[in-house]
Design a protein around this motif. Structure first.
Motif, mmCIF file in Angstrom:
data_model
loop_
_atom_site.group_PDB
_atom_site.id
_atom_site.type_symbol
_atom_site.label_atom_id
_atom_site.label_comp_id
_atom_site.label_asym_id
_atom_site.label_seq_id
_atom_site.Cartn_x
_atom_site.Cartn_y
_atom_site.Cartn_z
ATOM 1 N N ARG A 1 0.836 -1.206 0.000
ATOM 2 C CA ARG A 1 0.000 0.000 0.000
ATOM 3 C C ARG A 1 0.870 1.255 0.000
ATOM 4 N NH1 ARG A 1 -2.924 -3.046 3.855
ATOM 5 N NH2 ARG A 1 -2.013 -1.794 5.543
ATOM 6 N N PHE A 2 1.946 1.201 0.765
ATOM 7 C CA PHE A 2 2.867 2.330 0.838
ATOM 8 C C PHE A 2 3.504 2.590 -0.529
ATOM 9 C CE2 PHE A 2 7.097 4.088 2.276
ATOM 10 C CZ PHE A 2 6.601 5.333 2.635
ATOM 11 N N ALA A 3 3.886 1.497 -1.208
ATOM 12 C CA ALA A 3 4.495 1.632 -2.533
ATOM 13 C C ALA A 3 3.497 2.212 -3.530
ATOM 14 C CB ALA A 3 5.010 0.279 -3.010
ATOM 15 N N CYS A 4 2.238 1.759 -3.437
ATOM 16 C CA CYS A 4 1.202 2.315 -4.328
ATOM 17 C C CYS A 4 1.012 3.812 -4.077
ATOM 18 C CB CYS A 4 -0.117 1.577 -4.130
ATOM 19 S SG CYS A 4 -0.101 -0.137 -4.731
ATOM 20 N N SER B 1 2.625 9.815 -6.207
ATOM 21 C CA SER B 1 3.285 11.105 -6.038
ATOM 22 C C SER B 1 4.013 11.509 -7.317
ATOM 23 C CB SER B 1 4.285 11.033 -4.869
ATOM 24 O OG SER B 1 5.043 12.226 -4.795
ATOM 25 N N ASP B 2 3.940 12.805 -7.653
ATOM 26 C CA ASP B 2 4.678 13.316 -8.810
ATOM 27 C C ASP B 2 6.162 13.476 -8.488
ATOM 28 O OD1 ASP B 2 2.388 13.482 -10.338
ATOM 29 O OD2 ASP B 2 1.932 15.530 -9.695
ATOM 30 N N ASP B 3 6.498 13.522 -7.214
ATOM 31 C CA ASP B 3 7.893 13.658 -6.815
ATOM 32 C C ASP B 3 8.596 12.306 -6.858
ATOM 33 O OD1 ASP B 3 7.526 16.370 -6.341
ATOM 34 O OD2 ASP B 3 6.973 16.051 -4.240
ATOM 35 N N ALA B 4 9.921 12.365 -6.908
ATOM 36 C CA ALA B 4 10.725 11.149 -6.817
ATOM 37 C C ALA B 4 10.946 10.835 -5.342
ATOM 38 C CB ALA B 4 12.057 11.337 -7.535
ATOM 39 N N VAL B 5 10.597 9.616 -4.916
ATOM 40 C CA VAL B 5 10.707 9.234 -3.509
ATOM 41 C C VAL B 5 11.625 8.021 -3.389
ATOM 42 C CG1 VAL B 5 9.462 8.608 -1.411
ATOM 43 C CG2 VAL B 5 8.373 10.099 -3.100
ATOM 44 N N PHE B 6 12.605 8.114 -2.468
ATOM 45 C CA PHE B 6 13.562 7.040 -2.223
ATOM 46 C C PHE B 6 13.510 6.692 -0.738
ATOM 47 C CE2 PHE B 6 15.011 9.715 -5.628
ATOM 48 C CZ PHE B 6 15.546 8.875 -6.597
ATOM 49 N N LEU B 7 13.428 5.377 -0.420
ATOM 50 C CA LEU B 7 13.576 4.907 0.951
ATOM 51 C C LEU B 7 14.929 4.227 1.052
ATOM 52 C CD1 LEU B 7 10.052 3.381 1.728
ATOM 53 C CD2 LEU B 7 10.838 5.736 1.989
ATOM 54 N N ILE B 8 15.802 4.757 1.925
ATOM 55 C CA ILE B 8 17.187 4.262 2.014
ATOM 56 C C ILE B 8 17.434 3.685 3.395
ATOM 57 C CG2 ILE B 8 19.627 4.905 1.840
ATOM 58 C CD1 ILE B 8 17.380 7.408 0.409
ATOM 59 N N ASP B 9 17.969 2.501 3.444
ATOM 60 C CA ASP B 9 18.379 1.887 4.712
ATOM 61 C C ASP B 9 19.740 2.462 5.104
ATOM 62 O OD1 ASP B 9 18.451 0.049 6.922
ATOM 63 O OD2 ASP B 9 19.876 -1.139 5.748
ATOM 64 N N ARG B 10 19.778 3.163 6.251
ATOM 65 C CA ARG B 10 21.028 3.814 6.647
ATOM 66 C C ARG B 10 22.135 2.811 6.919
ATOM 67 N NH1 ARG B 10 25.291 4.794 7.125
ATOM 68 N NH2 ARG B 10 26.403 6.346 8.393
ATOM 69 N N ALA B 11 21.796 1.661 7.513
ATOM 70 C CA ALA B 11 22.839 0.709 7.893
ATOM 71 C C ALA B 11 23.554 0.142 6.666
ATOM 72 C CB ALA B 11 22.236 -0.415 8.733
ATOM 73 N N THR C 1 21.515 1.130 1.138
ATOM 74 C CA THR C 1 20.870 0.599 -0.072
ATOM 75 C C THR C 1 19.430 1.098 -0.116
ATOM 76 O OG1 THR C 1 20.192 -1.412 1.102
ATOM 77 C CG2 THR C 1 22.289 -1.479 -0.113
ATOM 78 N N TYR C 2 18.853 0.993 -1.308
ATOM 79 C CA TYR C 2 17.460 1.387 -1.464
ATOM 80 C C TYR C 2 16.544 0.286 -0.951
ATOM 81 C CZ TYR C 2 18.986 5.193 -4.551
ATOM 82 O OH TYR C 2 19.575 6.314 -5.053
ATOM 83 N N LEU C 3 15.583 0.671 -0.122
ATOM 84 C CA LEU C 3 14.537 -0.257 0.290
ATOM 85 C C LEU C 3 13.358 -0.207 -0.669
ATOM 86 C CD1 LEU C 3 14.496 0.456 4.130
ATOM 87 C CD2 LEU C 3 15.528 -1.503 2.957
ATOM 88 N N GLU C 4 13.101 1.001 -1.171
ATOM 89 C CA GLU C 4 11.987 1.171 -2.095
ATOM 90 C C GLU C 4 12.181 2.480 -2.851
ATOM 91 O OE1 GLU C 4 9.664 0.094 -4.313
ATOM 92 O OE2 GLU C 4 9.043 -1.151 -2.599
ATOM 93 N N VAL C 5 11.722 2.502 -4.093
ATOM 94 C CA VAL C 5 11.699 3.726 -4.905
ATOM 95 C C VAL C 5 10.365 3.753 -5.635
ATOM 96 C CG1 VAL C 5 14.208 3.843 -5.222
ATOM 97 C CG2 VAL C 5 12.802 2.591 -6.881
ATOM 98 N N ASN C 6 9.889 4.937 -5.964
ATOM 99 C CA ASN C 6 8.608 5.021 -6.674
ATOM 100 C C ASN C 6 8.832 5.286 -8.149
ATOM 101 O OD1 ASN C 6 9.358 7.704 -6.710
ATOM 102 N ND2 ASN C 6 7.335 8.480 -6.142
ATOM 103 N N GLN C 7 7.731 5.315 -8.899
ATOM 104 C CA GLN C 7 7.833 5.543 -10.343
ATOM 105 C C GLN C 7 8.377 6.939 -10.649
ATOM 106 O OE1 GLN C 7 7.452 3.417 -12.881
ATOM 107 N NE2 GLN C 7 7.185 1.833 -11.290
ATOM 108 N N GLY C 8 8.100 7.890 -9.746
ATOM 109 C CA GLY C 8 8.637 9.235 -9.952
ATOM 110 C C GLY C 8 10.151 9.252 -9.937
ATOM 111 N N ALA C 9 10.746 8.401 -9.088
ATOM 112 C CA ALA C 9 12.206 8.307 -9.041
ATOM 113 C C ALA C 9 12.753 7.712 -10.335
ATOM 114 C CB ALA C 9 12.635 7.474 -7.838
ATOM 115 N N CYS C 10 12.080 6.698 -10.825
ATOM 116 C CA CYS C 10 12.518 6.077 -12.080
ATOM 117 C C CYS C 10 12.411 7.064 -13.237
ATOM 118 C CB CYS C 10 11.681 4.832 -12.370
ATOM 119 S SG CYS C 10 11.776 3.562 -11.080
ATOM 120 N N ALA C 11 11.322 7.822 -13.270
ATOM 121 C CA ALA C 11 11.127 8.796 -14.344
ATOM 122 C C ALA C 11 12.161 9.912 -14.253
ATOM 123 C CB ALA C 11 9.718 9.369 -14.271
ATOM 124 N N LEU C 12 12.485 10.353 -13.034
ATOM 125 C CA LEU C 12 13.465 11.430 -12.868
ATOM 126 C C LEU C 12 14.837 11.015 -13.376
ATOM 127 C CD1 LEU C 12 14.287 14.226 -11.665
ATOM 128 C CD2 LEU C 12 14.776 13.002 -9.532
#
Length: 399
Positions: A33-36, A41-51, A54-65
């Motif tokens: 649901r969170f990914a959907c 969102s029109d913005d590019a969104v990245f979820l990054i694991d600090r430890a 690495t990327y935990l999740e990215v949205n389509q806006g990030a791919c398009a950017l």
């Protein structure tokens, strides 16, 4: 004796895996649901694991950017997004600052390299959240390249306007100085020419024929007209140059002063001035007296033969302005001259019919403009004229 059977222990071995499975399924559903939601969102969104950085999740806006697929992007490290992020250690220090300030969101600008090699400017917002005991960086990027370019163009345009305005101000100051010098310093030579010509005429008139006396009269008349023009130009230049602190000005009082100055001319013309109550404005009393004096003086000067001059002065409100009207029953003005009459030294009639240098309305225009207003005329030839003066109201006091 056999130990008693633990009736609860056997079912427990079946419950715990089921509970863990349900929790995992709930977490997976939540992430889906969170990914959907991220993809909406029109913005590019990245979820990054600090430890692991690495990327935990990215949205389509990030791919398009970035111009890459999700699969390819998930294999990258976060510092590969921008050449200005440095290595992973440098970016890790940035993320640690975000974590230290959680839940505050940090905002910055970032240059992002796209798949085709182009660099775009993004606004990046970073926030740290905890998930399953681990710190996750939520980075949201918005492409502001066009906005930055538009802002840069606007700043360039503003700078050009400021530069041209400064140049125009300097030019106006030079012209005002020139007008002042011309009107002030040339007045004395003109007086000298007129005085000595008149002296020659008085002393040697008996030795001169009619042509010579006419020539001298032309010289004196021309010098006197030039002196009148210089005097009016001096008044105009002083009007432009004079600094005035805006004070409450009752226009009724300014009109009173103008009528006192015109009393002799009004009596000579047997004229009447009809007036209604006028408002108080913020401005210069002397300047507004000049306006009334010049406008009413023109009504007396440009009057219709065998018609008693009549002037009506009134005011009305219109939005944030006062509209002051001066209506006369004089000779009127043709529409093609409505703009020309407000220019300096513009006369519509020959000198032998009407006196004046053509500066009165130019002075009125300058005074009114310095008050933040404007002046215009409505007229028909032979049917009088109405001069309309727009003046801003006195601002209401704040709360």
């Amino acid at each position: 004796m056999n130990s008693p059977r633990n009736e609860r222990s056997e079912p427990a071995t079946g419950i715990e895996p089921s509970r863990e499975l349900a929790e995992r399924q709930q977490e997976q559903a939540r992430m889906e649901r969170f990914a959907c939601a991220l993809d909406l969102s029109d913005d590019a969104v990245f979820l990054i694991d600090r430890a692991s950085m690495t990327y935990l999740e990215v949205n389509q806006g990030a791919c398009a950017l970035l111009g890459v697929t999700r699969e390819a992007l998930m294999k990258r490290r976060p510092n590969e997004t921008s050449p200005s992020l440095g290595d992973l250690d440098d970016l890790g220090k940035v993320y640690d600052e975000v974590i230290a300030q959680a839940p505050v969101t940090q905002t910055a600008e970032l240059q992002v390299r796209q798949a085709d090699g182009r660099i775009c400017i993004c606004e990046v917002r970073r926030k740290a959240i905890q998930q399953a005991g681990q710190w996750v960086i939520v980075a949201t990027l918005r492409d502001i390249t066009d906005r930055k370019k538009a802002t840069a163009r606007m700043l360039e345009a503003e700078e050009e306007i400021r530069s041209r305005l400064a140049e125009l101000t300097r030019s106006n100051q030079e012209l005002e100085q020139l007008a002042y010098i011309t009107s002030h310093d040339l007045s004395e030579p003109l007086r000298t020419v007129a005085s000595y010509t008149q002296l020659l005429e008085r002393r040697y008139a008996h030795q001169l024929d009619k042509d010579a006396r006419d020539f001298m009269a032309y010289i004196v008349g021309g010098a006197e007209r030039m002196k009148a023009m210089m005097d009016d130009l001096l008044v105009y230049s002083r009007t432009v140059r004079r600094e005035f602190a805006k004070q409450p000005v009752p226009l009724d009082r300014a009109l009173d002063d103008a009528l006192v100055n015109l009393a002799l001319a009004i009596r000579s013309a047997n004229a009447t001035v009809e007036r209604e109550p006028l408002p108080t404005i913020l401005g210069d009393a002397t300047g507004m007296t000049q306006v009334f004096q010049n406008l009413i003086g023109n009504a007396l000067r440009f009057r219709t033969e065998d018609v008693v001059p009549h002037v009506r002065v009134r005011a009305r409100e219109e939005g944030e302005e006062w509209i002051v009207e001066l209506q006369d029953n004089g000779i009127g003005i043709e529409p093609q001259y409505f703009q020309r009459i407000f220019m300096i030294f513009q006369k519509l009639h020959p000198r032998d019919r009407f006196e004046g240098t053509g500066m009165g309305l130019a002075i009125c225009k300058k005074v009114v403009e310095r008050h933040g207003g404007r002046i215009s005329v409505v007229s028909e030839l032979g049917r009088g004229a109405t001069f309309v003066v727009h003046l801003p109201k006195v601002p209401s006091p704040g709360p």
